[in-house]
Enzyme design. Structure first.
Site, mmCIF file in Angstrom:
data_model
loop_
_atom_site.group_PDB
_atom_site.id
_atom_site.type_symbol
_atom_site.label_atom_id
_atom_site.label_comp_id
_atom_site.label_asym_id
_atom_site.label_seq_id
_atom_site.Cartn_x
_atom_site.Cartn_y
_atom_site.Cartn_z
ATOM 1 N N ASP A 131 8.600 10.632 1.292
ATOM 2 C CA ASP A 131 8.964 9.227 1.119
ATOM 3 C C ASP A 131 10.298 8.788 1.725
ATOM 4 O OD1 ASP A 131 8.354 6.634 0.042
ATOM 5 O OD2 ASP A 131 9.934 6.966 -1.418
ATOM 6 N N CYS A 186 -13.270 0.309 6.986
ATOM 7 C CA CYS A 186 -13.066 -0.997 6.344
ATOM 8 C C CYS A 186 -14.213 -1.955 6.701
ATOM 9 C CB CYS A 186 -11.747 -1.622 6.779
ATOM 10 S SG CYS A 186 -10.313 -0.910 5.963
ATOM 11 N N CYS A 192 -8.883 -6.877 0.201
ATOM 12 C CA CYS A 192 -7.432 -6.728 -0.050
ATOM 13 C C CYS A 192 -6.670 -7.950 0.451
ATOM 14 C CB CYS A 192 -6.905 -5.438 0.589
ATOM 15 S SG CYS A 192 -7.306 -5.264 2.324
ATOM 16 N N CYS A 243 -3.995 -4.625 -3.972
ATOM 17 C CA CYS A 243 -4.765 -4.381 -2.742
ATOM 18 C C CYS A 243 -5.465 -3.022 -2.777
ATOM 19 C CB CYS A 243 -3.894 -4.532 -1.495
ATOM 20 S SG CYS A 243 -2.432 -3.489 -1.452
HETATM 21 C C1 B12 Z 1 9.155 0.962 3.256
HETATM 22 C C2 B12 Z 1 7.998 1.363 2.378
HETATM 23 C C3 B12 Z 1 7.433 0.374 1.563
HETATM 24 C C4 B12 Z 1 7.816 -1.101 1.667
HETATM 25 C C5 B12 Z 1 7.140 -1.700 2.922
HETATM 26 C C6 B12 Z 1 5.639 -1.402 3.000
HETATM 27 C C7 B12 Z 1 5.078 -1.258 4.399
HETATM 28 N N1 B12 Z 1 3.865 -1.671 4.580
HETATM 29 O O1 B12 Z 1 5.723 -0.740 5.296
HETATM 30 C C8 B12 Z 1 7.294 -1.645 0.307
HETATM 31 C C9 B12 Z 1 8.416 -1.605 -0.727
HETATM 32 C C10 B12 Z 1 6.748 -3.078 0.321
HETATM 33 C C11 B12 Z 1 6.235 -0.604 -0.044
HETATM 34 C C12 B12 Z 1 5.170 -0.845 -0.880
HETATM 35 C C13 B12 Z 1 4.215 0.108 -1.218
HETATM 36 N N2 B12 Z 1 4.263 1.430 -0.939
HETATM 37 CO CO1 B12 Z 1 5.550 2.220 0.279
HETATM 38 N N3 B12 Z 1 6.610 3.110 1.554
HETATM 39 C C14 B12 Z 1 7.522 2.686 2.384
HETATM 40 C C15 B12 Z 1 8.020 3.871 3.255
HETATM 41 C C16 B12 Z 1 9.343 4.363 2.677
HETATM 42 C C17 B12 Z 1 8.162 3.553 4.743
HETATM 43 C C18 B12 Z 1 6.936 2.845 5.341
HETATM 44 C C19 B12 Z 1 7.192 2.388 6.757
HETATM 45 O O2 B12 Z 1 7.621 3.163 7.593
HETATM 46 N N4 B12 Z 1 6.923 1.096 6.994
HETATM 47 C C20 B12 Z 1 7.014 0.520 8.322
HETATM 48 C C21 B12 Z 1 5.586 0.172 8.758
HETATM 49 C C22 B12 Z 1 5.648 -0.434 10.159
HETATM 50 O O3 B12 Z 1 4.918 1.422 8.801
HETATM 51 P P1 B12 Z 1 3.648 1.843 7.901
HETATM 52 O O4 B12 Z 1 3.370 0.853 6.831
HETATM 53 O O5 B12 Z 1 3.811 3.264 7.487
HETATM 54 O O6 B12 Z 1 2.479 1.682 8.941
HETATM 55 C C23 B12 Z 1 2.427 2.522 10.076
HETATM 56 C C24 B12 Z 1 1.003 3.016 10.288
HETATM 57 O O7 B12 Z 1 0.150 2.633 9.246
HETATM 58 C C25 B12 Z 1 0.687 2.413 11.617
HETATM 59 N N5 B12 Z 1 -0.664 1.955 11.853
HETATM 60 C C26 B12 Z 1 -1.211 0.775 11.693
HETATM 61 N N6 B12 Z 1 -2.430 0.799 12.211
HETATM 62 C C27 B12 Z 1 -2.647 2.025 12.687
HETATM 63 C C28 B12 Z 1 -3.765 2.580 13.311
HETATM 64 C C29 B12 Z 1 -3.674 3.921 13.731
HETATM 65 C C30 B12 Z 1 -4.855 4.500 14.394
HETATM 66 C C31 B12 Z 1 -2.496 4.662 13.499
HETATM 67 C C32 B12 Z 1 -2.376 6.078 13.913
HETATM 68 C C33 B12 Z 1 -1.405 4.073 12.862
HETATM 69 C C34 B12 Z 1 -1.525 2.756 12.454
HETATM 70 O O8 B12 Z 1 1.555 1.330 11.873
HETATM 71 C C35 B12 Z 1 2.750 1.596 11.269
HETATM 72 C C36 B12 Z 1 3.708 2.210 12.272
HETATM 73 O O9 B12 Z 1 3.087 3.166 12.979
HETATM 74 C C37 B12 Z 1 6.849 4.914 3.047
HETATM 75 C C38 B12 Z 1 7.264 6.384 3.102
HETATM 76 C C39 B12 Z 1 7.399 6.880 4.532
HETATM 77 N N7 B12 Z 1 8.461 7.592 4.797
HETATM 78 O O10 B12 Z 1 6.524 6.616 5.357
HETATM 79 C C40 B12 Z 1 6.271 4.517 1.664
HETATM 80 C C41 B12 Z 1 4.753 4.644 1.475
HETATM 81 C C42 B12 Z 1 4.092 4.040 2.682
HETATM 82 N N8 B12 Z 1 4.503 3.775 0.327
HETATM 83 C C43 B12 Z 1 3.552 4.191 -0.449
HETATM 84 C C44 B12 Z 1 3.050 3.473 -1.556
HETATM 85 C C45 B12 Z 1 2.198 4.247 -2.557
HETATM 86 C C46 B12 Z 1 3.337 2.098 -1.702
HETATM 87 C C47 B12 Z 1 2.693 1.121 -2.704
HETATM 88 C C48 B12 Z 1 1.214 1.342 -2.955
HETATM 89 C C49 B12 Z 1 3.501 1.202 -4.024
HETATM 90 C C50 B12 Z 1 3.092 0.216 -5.100
HETATM 91 N N9 B12 Z 1 1.968 0.412 -5.750
HETATM 92 O O11 B12 Z 1 3.809 -0.715 -5.366
HETATM 93 C C51 B12 Z 1 2.972 -0.245 -2.004
HETATM 94 C C52 B12 Z 1 1.834 -0.601 -1.021
HETATM 95 C C53 B12 Z 1 2.109 -1.833 -0.221
HETATM 96 C C54 B12 Z 1 1.248 -1.885 1.046
HETATM 97 N N10 B12 Z 1 0.080 -2.503 0.964
HETATM 98 O O12 B12 Z 1 1.654 -1.333 2.086
HETATM 99 C C55 B12 Z 1 2.967 5.509 0.045
HETATM 100 C C56 B12 Z 1 1.607 5.232 0.715
HETATM 101 C C57 B12 Z 1 0.517 6.223 0.384
HETATM 102 C C58 B12 Z 1 -0.771 5.865 1.077
HETATM 103 N N11 B12 Z 1 -1.880 6.359 0.547
HETATM 104 O O13 B12 Z 1 -0.810 5.177 2.075
HETATM 105 C C59 B12 Z 1 4.116 6.014 1.022
HETATM 106 C C60 B12 Z 1 3.620 6.826 2.198
HETATM 107 C C61 B12 Z 1 5.085 6.838 0.152
HETATM 108 C C62 B12 Z 1 4.570 8.256 -0.118
HETATM 109 N N12 B12 Z 1 5.292 9.255 0.306
HETATM 110 O O14 B12 Z 1 3.531 8.478 -0.674
HETATM 111 N N13 B12 Z 1 6.467 0.572 0.610
HETATM 112 S S1 SF4 Z 2 -10.212 -3.614 0.490
HETATM 113 FE FE1 SF4 Z 2 -9.029 -3.659 2.370
HETATM 114 S S2 SF4 Z 2 -8.490 -1.529 2.760
HETATM 115 FE FE2 SF4 Z 2 -10.200 -1.509 1.296
HETATM 116 S S3 SF4 Z 2 -12.065 -1.365 2.551
HETATM 117 FE FE3 SF4 Z 2 -11.679 -3.552 2.176
HETATM 118 S S4 SF4 Z 2 -10.488 -4.171 3.980
HETATM 119 FE FE4 SF4 Z 2 -10.375 -1.942 3.916
HETATM 120 S S1 SF4 Z 3 0.959 -4.266 -3.080
HETATM 121 FE FE1 SF4 Z 3 0.385 -6.292 -3.939
HETATM 122 S S2 SF4 Z 3 1.774 -7.764 -2.971
HETATM 123 FE FE2 SF4 Z 3 1.919 -5.852 -1.792
HETATM 124 S S3 SF4 Z 3 0.437 -6.079 -0.119
HETATM 125 FE FE3 SF4 Z 3 -0.685 -5.085 -1.799
HETATM 126 S S4 SF4 Z 3 -1.592 -6.767 -3.004
HETATM 127 FE FE4 SF4 Z 3 -0.023 -7.662 -1.669
#
Ligand code: B12
Ligand code: SF4
Ligand code: SF4
Length: 309
Positions: A131, A186, A192, A243
């Protein structure tokens, strides 16, 4: 059997016996596509006040910069889906925060894994992360064949949904690599997107972190929650699972076997009144090992006030 094959087998077996549910392996290399996606996300300010997301950009997209000599990224998943949920009508808490803090639980499992690999293979250089490090964990999980990135941004396994934590072990071991997860299940679903209370889910799997309830209730620290969000939180006091709760793939979620994630009584039972009456001293005692302490006492009180308008 050659060394690479033998070591790969040892890594996967040891990961499962160290308490992880899934293990996949990818080659340690720069993530060019992800770097572009991350750059776009940052440039649009989707990280809000999470300034730490701007740091270490090159390390975040290149494991060899984070761990020099890295050859493989081992990605590990651990299920946190609880077998009991909160009572209805109480202030809502994300399932990931029902039990002990996953950072502590997973770090200790990563240490066990690395120690056992030393014993079985010999000197293995590696660092475990969960994380808080600059690692794009969801992308590594997809690249290691563990699941796909859903429209809600989460990594989803076909076997049992998305209620998984992700951890990585970046190592100098040469291993056999899994194929990236090729499909996206999906389809035409948009559940979601349609149900996100704050419209934080955008097209192309982009989540605007600065609009997510999880950000407002956990990451915003000392700051006020913007007034335009009033009435939108759907009773979420700490994090948000909407979601994931609506995702059809989470019908396949099974209760975790990890006893450290067993829900603590107060999380399941505390009513709005109990939360409002809670003193700082009791908060620190009850939640000392819980992820909820991240919001601090002041943050929880702010969230409660916000929910009650
Ligand atoms: C910052 C962060 C947040 C922020 C921003 C969320 C976000 N979407 O980035 C906030 C506080 C809002 C948040 C919320 C949550 N988070 Co958070 N968060 C992080 C953190 C620390 C960094 C994520 C990051 O780099 N974000 C920047 C964006 C640009 O990157 P990304 O979301 O990871 O998406 C990348 C890929 O998905 C990719 N992508 C998109 N399409 C495709 C397609 C392909 C083919 C590929 C390869 C990649 C790809 O694009 C992005 C860049 O490459 C990670 C831990 C980590 N070190 O990764 C945990 C993490 C993502 N969080 C996690 C969790 C559990 C949550 C929550 C569910 C918590 C909750 N219940 O409240 C919510 C979910 C919200 C959501 N729908 O995303 C888990 C996710 C587990 C999983 N199964 O995915 C992580 C991995 C923590 C962990 N170690 O388990 N989080
Ligand atoms: S709820 Fe969202 S993440 Fe889940 S299958 Fe439907 S589109 Fe995909
Ligand atoms: S965690 Fe809740 S507020 Fe954040 S993207 Fe998912 S549904 Fe929206």
């Amino acid at each position: 059997m050659n060394y690479t094959t033998q070591h790969t087998r040892i890594v996967k077996e040891t990961a499962l016996s160290s308490g992880f549910d899934f293990c996949g392996i990818a080659k340690a290399q720069r993530l060019d596509d992800d770097a572009r996606r991350l750059e776009r996300w940052l440039s649009k300010g989707m990280h809000g006040s999470m300034k730490y997301m701007e740091n270490y950009f090159e390390l975040r997209v290149d494991p060899q910069k984070l761990v020099p000599s890295a050859k493989s990224v081992i990605t590990l998943l651990i299920n946190y889906f609880p077998s009991k949920e909160q009572h209805e009508d109480v202030p809502k808490i994300s399932k990931y925060a029902y039990g002990k803090d996953y950072h502590d639980v997973i770090k200790s499992k990563l240490q066990t894994l690395l120690k056992t690999l030393h014993e079985k293979i010999g000197e293995v250089k590696g660092r475990g992360f969960v994380d808080s490090a600059p690692v794009l964990e969801r992308s590594w999980a997809q690249r290691s064949g563990l699941g796909w990135i859903g429209k809600n941004g989460n990594l989803i396994t076909k076997e049992s949904g998305s209620f998984y934590f992700i951890a990585t072990l970046i190592t100098d071991l040469e291993l056999e690599y899994d194929d990236p997860f090729a499909k996206d299940y999906c389809g035409t679903c948009t559940k979601c997107i349609d149900s996100c209370p704050t419209d934080a889910i955008l097209p192309n799997k982009v989540v605007d972190g600065s609009k997510c309830i999880s950000y407002f209730t956990i990451e915003l620290k000392e700051m006020m929650i913007p007034g335009e969000m009033h009435g939108k939180f759907d009773n979420w006091m700490f994090g948000c699972d909407t979601c994931q709760d609506v995702c059809p793939w989470n019908r396949f979620s099974k209760g975790t076997d990890e006893t450290a994630f067993t829900p603590i009584r107060e999380v399941l039972n505390f009513s709005l009144h109990d939360w409002e009456e809670l003193t700082e001293e009791s908060f620190k005692r009850i939640f000392k090992d819980s992820p909820i302490r991240r919001s601090k006492f002041g943050g929880i009180k702010r969230n409660l006030k916000f929910l009650s308008g």
